[in-house]
Design a protein around this motif. Structure first.
Motif, PDB file in Angstrom:
ATOM      1  N   UNK A   1       0.834  -1.199   0.000  1.00 34.73           N
ATOM      2  CA  UNK A   1       0.000   0.000   0.000  1.00 34.73           C
ATOM      3  C   UNK A   1       0.870   1.251   0.000  1.00 34.73           C
ATOM      4  N   UNK A   2       1.984   1.213   0.742  1.00 35.02           N
ATOM      5  CA  UNK A   2       2.840   2.391   0.865  1.00 35.02           C
ATOM      6  C   UNK A   2       3.456   2.790  -0.486  1.00 35.02           C
ATOM      7  N   UNK A   3       4.183   1.904  -1.198  1.00 35.30           N
ATOM      8  CA  UNK A   3       4.745   2.339  -2.485  1.00 35.30           C
ATOM      9  C   UNK A   3       3.685   2.700  -3.514  1.00 35.30           C
ATOM     10  N   UNK A   4       2.519   2.045  -3.452  1.00 32.46           N
ATOM     11  CA  UNK A   4       1.452   2.385  -4.391  1.00 32.46           C
ATOM     12  C   UNK A   4       0.954   3.803  -4.142  1.00 32.46           C
ATOM     13  N   UNK A   5       0.708   4.122  -2.867  1.00 35.88           N
ATOM     14  CA  UNK A   5       0.257   5.469  -2.524  1.00 35.88           C
ATOM     15  C   UNK A   5       1.301   6.525  -2.832  1.00 35.88           C
ATOM     16  N   UNK A   6       2.557   6.221  -2.574  1.00 36.40           N
ATOM     17  CA  UNK A   6       3.640   7.169  -2.844  1.00 36.40           C
ATOM     18  C   UNK A   6       3.799   7.372  -4.347  1.00 36.40           C
ATOM     19  N   UNK A   7       3.652   6.309  -5.131  1.00 35.87           N
ATOM     20  CA  UNK A   7       3.799   6.409  -6.594  1.00 35.87           C
ATOM     21  C   UNK A   7       2.787   7.392  -7.167  1.00 35.87           C
ATOM     22  N   UNK A   8       1.537   7.287  -6.718  1.00 36.88           N
ATOM     23  CA  UNK A   8       0.520   8.238  -7.181  1.00 36.88           C
ATOM     24  C   UNK A   8       0.833   9.646  -6.684  1.00 36.88           C
ATOM     25  N   UNK A   9       1.200   9.754  -5.412  1.00 36.92           N
ATOM     26  CA  UNK A   9       1.463  11.070  -4.818  1.00 36.92           C
ATOM     27  C   UNK A   9       2.617  11.777  -5.504  1.00 36.92           C
ATOM     28  N   UNK A  10       3.577  11.016  -6.030  1.00 30.84           N
ATOM     29  CA  UNK A  10       4.773  11.607  -6.629  1.00 30.84           C
ATOM     30  C   UNK A  10       4.417  12.534  -7.787  1.00 30.84           C
ATOM     31  N   UNK A  11       3.506  12.096  -8.671  1.00 32.30           N
ATOM     32  CA  UNK A  11       3.147  12.988  -9.778  1.00 32.30           C
ATOM     33  C   UNK A  11       1.947  13.860  -9.437  1.00 32.30           C
ATOM     34  N   UNK A  12       1.105  13.427  -8.514  1.00 31.11           N
ATOM     35  CA  UNK A  12      -0.008  14.279  -8.068  1.00 31.11           C
ATOM     36  C   UNK A  12       0.515  15.549  -7.408  1.00 31.11           C
ATOM     37  N   UNK A  13       1.607  15.438  -6.662  1.00 34.16           N
ATOM     38  CA  UNK A  13       2.174  16.575  -5.926  1.00 34.16           C
ATOM     39  C   UNK A  13       3.261  17.307  -6.710  1.00 34.16           C
ATOM     40  N   UNK A  14       3.433  16.989  -7.995  1.00 34.25           N
ATOM     41  CA  UNK A  14       4.363  17.668  -8.909  1.00 34.25           C
ATOM     42  C   UNK A  14       5.843  17.441  -8.576  1.00 34.25           C
ATOM     43  N   UNK A  15       6.145  16.373  -7.870  1.00 35.30           N
ATOM     44  CA  UNK A  15       7.541  16.110  -7.546  1.00 35.30           C
ATOM     45  C   UNK A  15       8.224  15.217  -8.581  1.00 35.30           C
ATOM     46  N   UNK A  16       7.438  14.425  -9.297  1.00 37.01           N
ATOM     47  CA  UNK A  16       8.055  13.496 -10.242  1.00 37.01           C
ATOM     48  C   UNK A  16       7.168  13.302 -11.463  1.00 37.01           C
ATOM     49  N   UNK A  17       7.808  12.959 -12.566  1.00 35.57           N
ATOM     50  CA  UNK A  17       7.100  12.474 -13.740  1.00 35.57           C
ATOM     51  C   UNK A  17       6.739  11.008 -13.513  1.00 35.57           C
ATOM     52  N   UNK A  18       5.792  10.514 -14.306  1.00 37.57           N
ATOM     53  CA  UNK A  18       5.488   9.089 -14.254  1.00 37.57           C
ATOM     54  C   UNK A  18       6.708   8.278 -14.682  1.00 37.57           C
ATOM     55  N   UNK A  19       7.510   8.817 -15.584  1.00 35.52           N
ATOM     56  CA  UNK A  19       8.755   8.159 -15.990  1.00 35.52           C
ATOM     57  C   UNK A  19       9.690   7.985 -14.791  1.00 35.52           C
ATOM     58  N   UNK A  20       9.735   8.981 -13.905  1.00 38.00           N
ATOM     59  CA  UNK A  20      10.563   8.887 -12.700  1.00 38.00           C
ATOM     60  C   UNK A  20      10.082   7.757 -11.798  1.00 38.00           C
ATOM     61  N   UNK A  21       8.750   7.650 -11.699  1.00 40.76           N
ATOM     62  CA  UNK A  21       8.155   6.609 -10.858  1.00 40.76           C
ATOM     63  C   UNK A  21       8.525   5.225 -11.390  1.00 40.76           C
ATOM     64  N   UNK A  22       8.412   5.050 -12.702  1.00 40.81           N
ATOM     65  CA  UNK A  22       8.776   3.767 -13.310  1.00 40.81           C
ATOM     66  C   UNK A  22      10.246   3.464 -13.071  1.00 40.81           C
ATOM     67  N   UNK A  23      11.099   4.490 -13.212  1.00 41.65           N
ATOM     68  CA  UNK A  23      12.532   4.301 -12.958  1.00 41.65           C
ATOM     69  C   UNK A  23      12.775   3.949 -11.493  1.00 41.65           C
ATOM     70  N   UNK A  24      12.014   4.545 -10.579  1.00 42.21           N
ATOM     71  CA  UNK A  24      12.147   4.231  -9.158  1.00 42.21           C
ATOM     72  C   UNK A  24      11.802   2.787  -8.859  1.00 42.21           C
ATOM     73  N   UNK A  25      10.726   2.302  -9.485  1.00 43.27           N
ATOM     74  CA  UNK A  25      10.348   0.897  -9.307  1.00 43.27           C
ATOM     75  C   UNK A  25      11.463  -0.006  -9.821  1.00 43.27           C
ATOM     76  N   UNK A  26      12.026   0.342 -10.981  1.00 44.34           N
ATOM     77  CA  UNK A  26      13.111  -0.467 -11.557  1.00 44.34           C
ATOM     78  C   UNK A  26      14.322  -0.504 -10.638  1.00 44.34           C
ATOM     79  N   UNK A  27      14.671   0.638 -10.030  1.00 39.58           N
ATOM     80  CA  UNK A  27      15.804   0.673  -9.100  1.00 39.58           C
ATOM     81  C   UNK A  27      15.511  -0.181  -7.870  1.00 39.58           C
ATOM     82  N   UNK A  28      14.279  -0.131  -7.367  1.00 43.17           N
ATOM     83  CA  UNK A  28      13.915  -0.964  -6.220  1.00 43.17           C
ATOM     84  C   UNK A  28      14.042  -2.442  -6.524  1.00 43.17           C
ATOM     85  N   UNK A  29      13.565  -2.848  -7.701  1.00 48.72           N
ATOM     86  CA  UNK A  29      13.644  -4.258  -8.101  1.00 48.72           C
ATOM     87  C   UNK A  29      15.095  -4.677  -8.313  1.00 48.72           C
TER      88      UNK A  29
END
Length: 304
Positions: free
Chosen positions: A256-284
């Motif tokens: 629930x935490x990474x899912x909520x943060x992923x949405x919040x990242x672009x909702x709050x103008x801190x990241x592009x969706x591309x950044x979020x995808x890259x973040x998931x890739x780095x985590x994996x």
């Protein structure tokens, strides 16, 4: 006693001296580049004192060491950003985001961050602000709690957390990228010395009458560190540590935490969706590296 047991026993014996040297070095380096704050003393005491107490306390210190390393490297990483030799990527990633994930609206084609800068709601601001603030405590407290809940699983979480941090730091230095709020504020021109900006999280502060995010982003390591989104990468790396864990409630919470943060990242103008995808890739990737290192002798099929 076999060789592995002797190595572990030796590490237990030498650990207090090793941690003492590390803490002294950290405090010295920190004092040389910035004023020492009370939290520097508290965090270092939290890992150094248990190291000398022995038993379960020392085990806590040893297993929490990667988490301590994240704090030390992240704070000092801001002093390494002078190594960002290239001008940050600003327009290229914006245009790519708009092409891949843009929305056709009455205001023209907008990226997700632009859309939510226009269309936002107090309830969603509160929820997103909660995720964006709580994720920090989640990625620290969960690996620390698992020192007692499941000490065999805990290193996967803690070392994946540290590995994601180090990978992100290297990318920030080699490939600086401006976040969406930068484009909204300064356009596509590179402006040196831009201060960190709380962006959409300011709405959370205003709703609650606090200055949490305003104060938090004063200590941001770099403005041009949008790719990857470590806000997403950190909890993804920690969450993967729950693979195979028995508790369904813990698994639901962990994702629930990474899912909520992923949405919040672009909702709050801190990241592009591309950044979020890259973040998931780095985590994996971080988790995969740690699993390989910790369990490389079990790739014969005995790794559950």
């Amino acid at each position: 006693m076999n060789l592995q047991d002797r190595i572990r026993a030796s590490a237990q014996t030498r650990w207090p001296w090793f941690m003492t040297a590390v803490v002294i070095t950290h405090m010295s380096v920190t004092a040389a580049v910035m004023p020492l704050r009370i939290e520097h003393f508290l965090v270092n005491a939290l890992i150094l004192i248990p190291s000398w107490l022995g038993g379960k306390a020392r085990q806590f210190a040893i297993l929490s060491f990667p988490i301590w390393m994240v704090g030390a490297t992240y704070e000092l990483s801001g002093k390494l950003m002078f190594l960002q030799g290239n001008d940050p990527l600003i327009q290229g990633i914006y245009e790519l985001e708009k092409t891949l994930f843009g929305l056709n609206t009455e205001h023209g084609r907008l990226i997700l961050s632009e859309y939510f800068a226009i269309h936002n709601w107090p309830a969603v601001d509160l929820i997103s602000g909660f995720f964006y603030s709580f994720y920090f405590w989640h990625i620290i407290l969960v690996p620390m709690a698992f020192v007692w809940i499941d000490p065999k699983r805990q290193p996967r979480m803690a070392w994946s957390f540290l590995t994601a941090n180090l990978i992100g730091l290297v990318i920030f230095i080699l490939f600086p990228v401006a976040p969406p709020w930068y484009v909204a504020e300064y356009g596509f021109q590179y402006v040196a010395g831009v201060p960190p900006n709380p962006a959409g999280t300011i709405r959370f502060d205003n709703l609650l009458g606090i200055t949490y995010f305003q104060d938090f982003y004063k200590h941001n390591a770099t403005v041009f560190g949008a790719v990857p989104s470590l806000h997403v990468g950190y909890p993804t790396a920690v969450g993967l540590g729950f693979l195979g864990f028995r508790s369904r409630a813990w698994k639901i919470y962990a994702w629930t935490i990474p899912t909520g943060v992923a949405f919040s990242a672009f909702y709050l103008q801190h990241h592009y969706l591309l950044d979020v995808i890259a973040g998931i890739a780095v985590g994996v990737l971080s988790f995969a590296i740690v699993i390989f290192v910790l369990h490389r002798k079990q790739w014969d099929g005995t790794l559950a």
